[in-house]
Motif scaffolding. Structure first.
Motif, PDB file in Angstrom:
ATOM      1  N   THR A 123       0.789  -1.223   0.000  1.00  0.00           N
ATOM      2  CA  THR A 123       0.000   0.000   0.000  1.00  0.00           C
ATOM      3  C   THR A 123       0.826   1.281   0.000  1.00  0.00           C
ATOM      4  O   THR A 123       0.253   2.344   0.140  1.00  0.00           O
ATOM      5  CB  THR A 123      -0.906   0.034   1.230  1.00  0.00           C
ATOM      6  N   LEU A 180      -4.248   2.405   3.264  1.00  0.00           N
ATOM      7  CA  LEU A 180      -4.794   1.407   4.185  1.00  0.00           C
ATOM      8  C   LEU A 180      -5.337   2.098   5.430  1.00  0.00           C
ATOM      9  O   LEU A 180      -5.264   1.580   6.526  1.00  0.00           O
ATOM     10  CB  LEU A 180      -3.724   0.371   4.562  1.00  0.00           C
ATOM     11  N   TYR A 211       0.508  -5.865  12.131  1.00  0.00           N
ATOM     12  CA  TYR A 211       0.072  -7.252  12.074  1.00  0.00           C
ATOM     13  C   TYR A 211       1.233  -8.236  11.980  1.00  0.00           C
ATOM     14  O   TYR A 211       1.031  -9.425  11.947  1.00  0.00           O
ATOM     15  CB  TYR A 211      -0.908  -7.464  10.920  1.00  0.00           C
ATOM     16  N   PHE A 264      12.002 -17.728   2.309  1.00  0.00           N
ATOM     17  CA  PHE A 264      11.535 -19.065   2.685  1.00  0.00           C
ATOM     18  C   PHE A 264      12.111 -19.475   4.028  1.00  0.00           C
ATOM     19  O   PHE A 264      11.438 -20.060   4.863  1.00  0.00           O
ATOM     20  CB  PHE A 264      11.928 -20.075   1.606  1.00  0.00           C
ATOM     21  N   PHE A 303      10.387 -17.609   6.883  1.00  0.00           N
ATOM     22  CA  PHE A 303       9.017 -18.021   7.156  1.00  0.00           C
ATOM     23  C   PHE A 303       8.957 -19.389   7.797  1.00  0.00           C
ATOM     24  O   PHE A 303       8.013 -19.684   8.527  1.00  0.00           O
ATOM     25  CB  PHE A 303       8.172 -17.948   5.876  1.00  0.00           C
ATOM     26  N   GLU A 359       6.805 -19.770  11.173  1.00  0.00           N
ATOM     27  CA  GLU A 359       5.733 -20.748  11.341  1.00  0.00           C
ATOM     28  C   GLU A 359       5.825 -21.450  12.693  1.00  0.00           C
ATOM     29  O   GLU A 359       4.814 -21.761  13.310  1.00  0.00           O
ATOM     30  CB  GLU A 359       5.793 -21.794  10.225  1.00  0.00           C
ATOM     31  N   LEU A 408      -2.162 -15.331  13.644  1.00  0.00           N
ATOM     32  CA  LEU A 408      -1.618 -14.005  13.370  1.00  0.00           C
ATOM     33  C   LEU A 408      -2.187 -12.972  14.329  1.00  0.00           C
ATOM     34  O   LEU A 408      -1.461 -12.217  14.962  1.00  0.00           O
ATOM     35  CB  LEU A 408      -1.964 -13.621  11.927  1.00  0.00           C
ATOM     36  N   TYR A 465      -2.463  -9.465  -4.024  1.00  0.00           N
ATOM     37  CA  TYR A 465      -2.698  -8.053  -3.773  1.00  0.00           C
ATOM     38  C   TYR A 465      -2.775  -7.905  -2.256  1.00  0.00           C
ATOM     39  O   TYR A 465      -3.824  -7.674  -1.682  1.00  0.00           O
ATOM     40  CB  TYR A 465      -3.985  -7.609  -4.451  1.00  0.00           C
ATOM     41  N   GLY A 466      -1.648  -8.095  -1.625  1.00  0.00           N
ATOM     42  CA  GLY A 466      -1.634  -8.119  -0.168  1.00  0.00           C
ATOM     43  C   GLY A 466      -1.509  -6.725   0.397  1.00  0.00           C
ATOM     44  O   GLY A 466      -0.475  -6.093   0.279  1.00  0.00           O
ATOM     45  N   THR A 467      -2.580  -6.222   1.003  1.00  0.00           N
ATOM     46  CA  THR A 467      -2.503  -4.882   1.554  1.00  0.00           C
ATOM     47  C   THR A 467      -2.291  -4.907   3.062  1.00  0.00           C
ATOM     48  O   THR A 467      -1.760  -3.961   3.607  1.00  0.00           O
ATOM     49  CB  THR A 467      -3.775  -4.085   1.255  1.00  0.00           C
ATOM     50  N   ALA A 468      -2.748  -5.944   3.734  1.00  0.00           N
ATOM     51  CA  ALA A 468      -2.711  -5.896   5.203  1.00  0.00           C
ATOM     52  C   ALA A 468      -2.398  -7.270   5.770  1.00  0.00           C
ATOM     53  O   ALA A 468      -1.662  -8.043   5.165  1.00  0.00           O
ATOM     54  CB  ALA A 468      -4.031  -5.350   5.731  1.00  0.00           C
ATOM     55  N   CYS A 469      -3.005  -7.559   6.924  1.00  0.00           N
ATOM     56  CA  CYS A 469      -2.700  -8.783   7.661  1.00  0.00           C
ATOM     57  C   CYS A 469      -2.832 -10.021   6.776  1.00  0.00           C
ATOM     58  O   CYS A 469      -1.995 -10.919   6.820  1.00  0.00           O
ATOM     59  CB  CYS A 469      -3.619  -8.932   8.859  1.00  0.00           C
ATOM     60  N   ILE A 525       0.197 -10.968   4.854  1.00  0.00           N
ATOM     61  CA  ILE A 525       1.220 -11.718   5.586  1.00  0.00           C
ATOM     62  C   ILE A 525       0.834 -13.195   5.640  1.00  0.00           C
ATOM     63  O   ILE A 525       1.666 -14.083   5.464  1.00  0.00           O
ATOM     64  CB  ILE A 525       1.376 -11.164   7.018  1.00  0.00           C
ATOM     65  N   GLU A 526      -0.459 -13.442   5.872  1.00  0.00           N
ATOM     66  CA  GLU A 526      -0.891 -14.835   5.952  1.00  0.00           C
ATOM     67  C   GLU A 526      -0.804 -15.503   4.579  1.00  0.00           C
ATOM     68  O   GLU A 526      -0.514 -16.696   4.481  1.00  0.00           O
ATOM     69  CB  GLU A 526      -2.316 -14.891   6.510  1.00  0.00           C
ATOM     70  N   MET A 574       1.505 -14.846   2.491  1.00  0.00           N
ATOM     71  CA  MET A 574       2.919 -15.175   2.363  1.00  0.00           C
ATOM     72  C   MET A 574       3.217 -16.499   3.067  1.00  0.00           C
ATOM     73  O   MET A 574       4.053 -17.276   2.619  1.00  0.00           O
ATOM     74  CB  MET A 574       3.775 -14.057   2.968  1.00  0.00           C
ATOM     75  N   SER A 575       2.527 -16.745   4.180  1.00  0.00           N
ATOM     76  CA  SER A 575       2.689 -18.035   4.853  1.00  0.00           C
ATOM     77  C   SER A 575       2.234 -19.173   3.950  1.00  0.00           C
ATOM     78  O   SER A 575       2.838 -20.244   3.927  1.00  0.00           O
ATOM     79  CB  SER A 575       1.870 -18.076   6.148  1.00  0.00           C
ATOM     80  N   MET A 633       2.332 -19.212   0.780  1.00  0.00           N
ATOM     81  CA  MET A 633       3.387 -19.386  -0.213  1.00  0.00           C
ATOM     82  C   MET A 633       4.637 -20.016   0.391  1.00  0.00           C
ATOM     83  O   MET A 633       5.465 -20.560  -0.316  1.00  0.00           O
ATOM     84  CB  MET A 633       3.789 -18.017  -0.772  1.00  0.00           C
ATOM     85  N   GLY A 634       4.764 -19.883   1.689  1.00  0.00           N
ATOM     86  CA  GLY A 634       6.011 -20.253   2.363  1.00  0.00           C
ATOM     87  C   GLY A 634       6.237 -21.748   2.486  1.00  0.00           C
ATOM     88  O   GLY A 634       5.477 -22.553   1.952  1.00  0.00           O
ATOM     89  N   CYS A 641     -10.336 -14.087   9.636  1.00  0.00           N
ATOM     90  CA  CYS A 641      -9.734 -12.768   9.851  1.00  0.00           C
ATOM     91  C   CYS A 641      -8.453 -12.921  10.640  1.00  0.00           C
ATOM     92  O   CYS A 641      -8.455 -12.762  11.828  1.00  0.00           O
ATOM     93  CB  CYS A 641     -10.694 -11.850  10.584  1.00  0.00           C
ATOM     94  N   PRO A 642      -7.331 -13.171   9.987  1.00  0.00           N
ATOM     95  CA  PRO A 642      -7.228 -13.627   8.598  1.00  0.00           C
ATOM     96  C   PRO A 642      -7.531 -15.123   8.503  1.00  0.00           C
ATOM     97  O   PRO A 642      -7.469 -15.820   9.505  1.00  0.00           O
ATOM     98  CB  PRO A 642      -5.763 -13.360   8.263  1.00  0.00           C
ATOM     99  N   PRO A 701      -4.103 -20.732   6.600  1.00  0.00           N
ATOM    100  CA  PRO A 701      -3.596 -21.202   5.303  1.00  0.00           C
ATOM    101  C   PRO A 701      -4.415 -22.354   4.729  1.00  0.00           C
ATOM    102  O   PRO A 701      -4.609 -22.433   3.514  1.00  0.00           O
ATOM    103  CB  PRO A 701      -2.176 -21.643   5.638  1.00  0.00           C
TER     104      PRO A 701
END
Lengths: 560, 164
Positions: free
Chosen positions: A191, A213, A238, A298, A301, A305, A319, B28-32, B35-36, B38-39, B41-42, B127-128, B131
C-alpha cells in the motif's frame, strides 16, 4: 524537586507562566498553554536540551466547548526518559503555529491533525490531506462525523511533490522523468506509494503518499467498548500483533490504576519478545527479497511458522491473537507451553545465526547496503525515529532499559547500537535484537512466577466460565460487565512500550464512559517514513527500494 | 510405437485442466491477510503443490487476483485498474473478512467489500483465514474452472470508474 517544578523555574521569565497550567495527573506531566506560545515554547524546550524528541502531535475534539480542539504535543527526553505533554486550545476557525522549525518530524503529525480534525497550522508548507483520499469532504475524527459515512473515491492523485521552499512543488521538470511506484508494486509492500523525479537512475526529488490502508482505527476505538478495541489493535502492526495488544492494555491499566499479576507480566514479556523475533524475521526476509534474495524469505518463514505454532497452542489464532485483556491475559498457558518455548529458543538461536551468516556475510548484500542512505543520529532524533532504526544511527535508547516495565530491569540483556545508520547497520541491529530477545525469553521461561494470570476485579475482568455457568453471582458479574462495560475514571494517559519498530504509544482520553473518548496511536513507522524523501534524495532508485525495505513499514500502523 | 494409443477428450476440458493446474496468482496483499498469504506461499504450506506456483506482481502475467487485505476507498480505483489490466481468463479470490465485506471495519474510509468494484469468484472467510482455508478456496476455484461453471457476475461487470 520534581520535574514540573524544575520546568516552572526554567520557563519563568522567558514566558508568561502565569497563564500556564502545570498539572501532574495519572503519572504524566502536563503543561497547558495558550496557543500563541506553542511554537516558541517548544523551540525553547528543544534548544535548551530539556526535551529532544517530539513523539506525537494530535488533536482532541470537544464539540461543546468554546474553543473546540485540544492540540496535544508529546515530548520526550532521551537523557532522563521523562515525558511532557503540552496542550493548547484552538477554536474551530482559528489556527495554531507550526512547530516544524523545532522538529522536522512534526510535518506528518500536523498534517494528520489537519486531516482528521481540520486544525490549521500556520506556516506548514504542505497542509494537505494525508490519510483520507483527496475527494474526502469533512474531517472524520470530529465527534459530529458519523463513523459509517463512506465517501467513494473515483480516481488516484497524479504525481505530486512537497511545496518545500525553493522547490517547484507539483510542477514537473521537463528535463527529468516522473516515475510512479506503487501503491500496487512488489517493492512497495502493498500500500505504499512513492513518486520520484528521475535523472537517469538518480532520484532528483521524491515524495511518498500514504493512506491507502487507512482503516479508521481511532474512530473505531471511539465507537467500541474498551475490551472490543483489543482485536483492532491486533491489526495495527500485524507482523507482531501481541505487542500492540500489550501496549494498549498497558495504557488502559495505567488509567485504571491497576497492576497485573507477575504471571501475566511474564507471559506478556514472552509474547512480546516472540513477536519481536517474528517481526524482525519478516523485516529481514522481505528486505532481502527486495534485494533479490528469495531464499531468505523461505528460510525466515520457516522460523516464523514455528512461533505461530506456539501462538496457536496458546489461544487458537495464528496471526491476530488478541491474547491480552485489560487486567491480565485472556487465559492461562496450556500445560508444558513454557517448555516448548524454551525448546524453540534453541531453534531460533540456531536459525538466527544461520540467517545472519547467509545475509550479513553475503557480498552482494554488503555492497547493496553498506553506506547506502545513512541517517545521522541528529537527523534521526529530529525526525522522531525510535526503535532499531534509531539505534542503528547510534543512539542508545530502548524503553525496556530507559523506562523498564514488566520487570525488564531485572533481566539481563544488551541493547545493540549501530554506528552509521546505513541500511546494513539496521539489519545488523535487528539480528542482534533477535538474539537478545531469545536471551530474555529463556530467562523468563526458566522461572515463570506462579499465581493467577489476571486480576480478579469484578468491574474490570470477566469471571471464569465455570463461574458464569455454575453460579448466579458469576453470571451476574458477567452480564454487568458486558452491559455496562469497564469504565476507567475521567482522565488521560500517554503510555508507550518498545515495540518491534520502535516506540508504540497510546494516548488515551477517558470521559468516564464505556468507550474511549479518544485513542491516539503513536505508530513508530509513521515518524520514520516521513523522512524517506529526504533520506533517498540523490540516491539511486535501487537504493531507494532497499531503504523502503529496511524501514520495515507496516501499513496497518502507518495508516491506522 | 505410441501410434496405437488414443487420447480422447473434449478440447475445452483439456484447456480447463491446463488452466486449473497452472494458476498464476497475483497477490494483492494490503494488510494482515497479505502476511498470511505469504505463509501460504512459504515453506510449510507451499501453495506450489496446487499448481499455483508462480506469484507474479504484474497484472499482465497473472490470471488469479488474490485480494488479501482491506481495500479502502482510496485504494479502490487502483485495484479496479489492476483488474482491468489482467488478461483473460481471469479470476478473483477475496481473502478474508475485510476484502469480502469490510470486516469489522464499518468505517468511513473502508470499502465494504471488494465486490463493490470488481467481480469476485471465491470468498474465503476468516480474519485472517488460516492457510488451510486459503488452500480450500484455491481448490474451490480450481473446481469451478474444471467444471466450466457459469460466472454471470463477471459478464455483468462494469467498471464503476469508467469515464463516459
Amino acid at each position: 524537586m520534581n520535574k514540573l517544578e524544575t520546568l516552572k523555574q526554567n520557563l519563568a521569565g522567558k514566558f508568561k507562566i502565569e497563564n500556564y497550567k502545570f498539572i501532574h495527573a495519572v503519572g504524566d506531566d502536563v503543561l497547558e498553554v495558550p496557543k500563541e506560545d506553542v511554537p516558541a515554547l517548544l523551540l525553547y524546550l528543544r534548544e535548551s536540551g530539556q526535551f529532544d524528541f517530539l513523539m506525537d502531535v494530535c488533536g482532541v475534539d470537544y464539540p461543546n466547548r468554546e474553543k473546540r480542539f485540544d492540540v496535544v504535543y508529546h515530548l520526550f527526553s532521551s537523557k532522563d526518559s521523562s515525558r511532557l505533554r503540552v496542550k493548547a486550545q484552538v477554536g474551530e476557525n482559528e489556527s495554531i503555529g507550526t512547530v516544524l522549525p523545532a522538529w522536522k518530524g512534526a510535518d506528518w503529525f500536523e498534517r494528520e491533525a489537519y486531516d482528521m480534525f481540520g486544525i490549521k497550522f500556520d506556516g506548514h508548507p504542505n497542509l494537505r490531506r494525508i490519510l483520507t483520499h483527496h475527494q474526502f469532504v469533512g474531517h472524520p475524527l470530529r465527534k459530529d462525523y458519523d463513523a459509517n459515512l463512506q465517501q467513494p473515491c473515483t480516481s488516484s492523485l497524479p504525481i505530486h511533490f512537497n511545496n518545500e521552499p525553493g522547490s517547484p512543488g507539483d510542477v514537473l521538470n521537463d528535463k527529468y522523468v516522473p516515475l510512479n511506484i506503487g501503491p500496487a508494486h512488489t517493492a512497495m509492500h502493498g500500500t505504499l506509494r512513492v513518486m520520484a523525479e528521475m535523472d537517469g537512475e538518480t532520484i532528483v526529488r521524491c515524495n511518498n503518499e500514504i493512506g491507502y490502508l487507512h482503516r479508521c482505527f481511532e474512530k473505531m476505538a471511539e465507537t467500541h467498548p474498551y475490551n472490543q478495541v483489543i482485536p483492532y489493535t491486533d491489526r495495527l502492526n500485524y507482523c507482531s500483533a501481541p505487542m500492540n495488544n500489550i501496549g494498549y492494555c498497558k495504557a488502559v491499566e495505567r488509567l485504571l490504576g491497576v497492576e497485573i499479576p507477575p504471571k501475566a507480566q511474564a507471559m506478556r514479556v514472552i509474547l512480546a519478545e516472540l513477536s519481536r523475533i517474528i517481526d524482525h524475521t519478516i523485516a529481514i526476509g522481505t528486505g532481502a527479497m527486495d534485494l533479490g534474495a528469495l531464499t531468505s524469505f523461505f528460510y525466515m518463514f520457516g522460523l516464523r511458522e514455528q512461533v505461530y505454532g506456539l501462538f496457536e497452542k496458546l489461544c487458537g489464532a495464528r496471526l491476530t491473537v488478541s491474547m491480552t485483556r485489560v487486567g491480565g491475559m485472556a487465559q492461562d498457558a496450556p500445560e508444558g507451553w513454557f517448555d516448548e518455548v524454551l525448546a524453540l529458543c534453541k531453534e531460533i538461536r540456531k536459525g538466527t545465526d544461520e540467517m545472519a551468516s547467509m545475509v550479513l556475510d553475503n557480498k552482494i548484500f554488503i555492497l547493496r547496503t553498506k553506506n547506502v542512505c545513512p541517517v545521522s543520529a541528529q537527523d534521526a532524533i529530529q525526525w522522531g525515529y525510535t526503535g532499531p532504526l534509531l539505534r542503528a544511527s547510534g543512539v542508545n535508547l530502548d524503553l525496556r532499559k530507559a523506562k523498564p516495565y514488566y520487570g525488564y530491569d531485572a533481566l539481563d540483556f544488551d541493547v545493540p547500537v549501530g554506528t552509521t545508520g546505513d541500511i546494513y547497520d539496521r539489519y545488523l541491529v535487528r539480528f542482534e535484537e533477535m538474539r537478545q530477545s531469545v536471551r530474555i525469553i529463556e530467562q523468563v521461561c526458566k522461572n515463570v512466577p506462579g499465581g493467577d494470570y489476571t486480576i480478579r476485579d469484578k468491574g474490570i475482568v470477566l469471571p471464569e466460565k465455570k463461574d458464569v455457568y455454575g453460579n448466579i453471582e458469576g453470571l451476574m458479574n458477567h452480564f454487568m460487565l458486558i452491559i455496562k462495560g469497564l469504565r476507567p475514571p475521567v482522565g488521560e494517559v500517554y503510555d508507550a512500550t518498545e515495540a518491534a519498530n520502535g516506540e508504540l504509544g497510546f494516548y488515551l482520553v477517558s470521559d468516564g464512559s464505556a468507550n474511549p473518548y479518544r485513542l491516539k496511536v503513536r505508530p513508530p513507522c509513521f515518524a520514520i517514513y516521513q523522512s524517506y524523501p529526504t533520506v533517498v534524495k540523490g540516491a539511486m532508485l535501487a537504493d531507494a527500494i532497499a531503504t523502503v525495505a529496511s524501514m520495515n513499514l507496516i501499513a496497518g500502523e502507518l495508516d491506522r | 510405437m505410441s501410434r496405437d494409443v488414443a487420447f480422447t477428450s473434449r478440447l475445452d476440458a483439456l484447456v480447463a485442466w491446463g488452466q486449473k493446474n497452472s494458476l498464476w496468482p497475483m497477490p494483492y496483499g494490503t494488510a494482515c491477510c497479505g502476511i498470511e498469504f505469504m505463509s501460504v506461499m512459504g515453506p510449510k504450506y507451499d501453495l506450489a503443490r496446487f499448481g499455483a506456483e508462480v506469484a507474479r506482481f504484474s497484472p499482465r502475467q497473472a490470471d488469479l487476483l488474490v485480494v488479501a487485505g482491506t481495500i479502502t476507498e482510496k485504494m479502490a480505483p487502483v485495484i479496479t485498474r489492476i483488474y482491468q489490466q489482467m488478461l483473460e481468463p481471469k479470476y478473483v479470490i477475496s481473502m478474508g473478512a475485510c476484502a469480502s465485506s469490510g470486516g469489522f471495519y464499518r468505517a468511513y474510509h473502508v470499502l465494504q467489500g471488494v465486490d463493490k468494484v470488481i467481480p469476485v469468484d471465491v470468498y474465503i472467510p476468516g480474519c485472517p483465514p488460516t492457510p488451510e482455508a486459503v488452500m480450500d478456496g484455491i481448490m474451490a476455484l480450481q473446481r469451478m474452472i474444471a467444471t466450466h461453471q457459469p460466472r454471470p457476475w463477471k459478464d455483468n461487470w462494469k467498471n464503476p470508474y469508467e469515464q463516459t
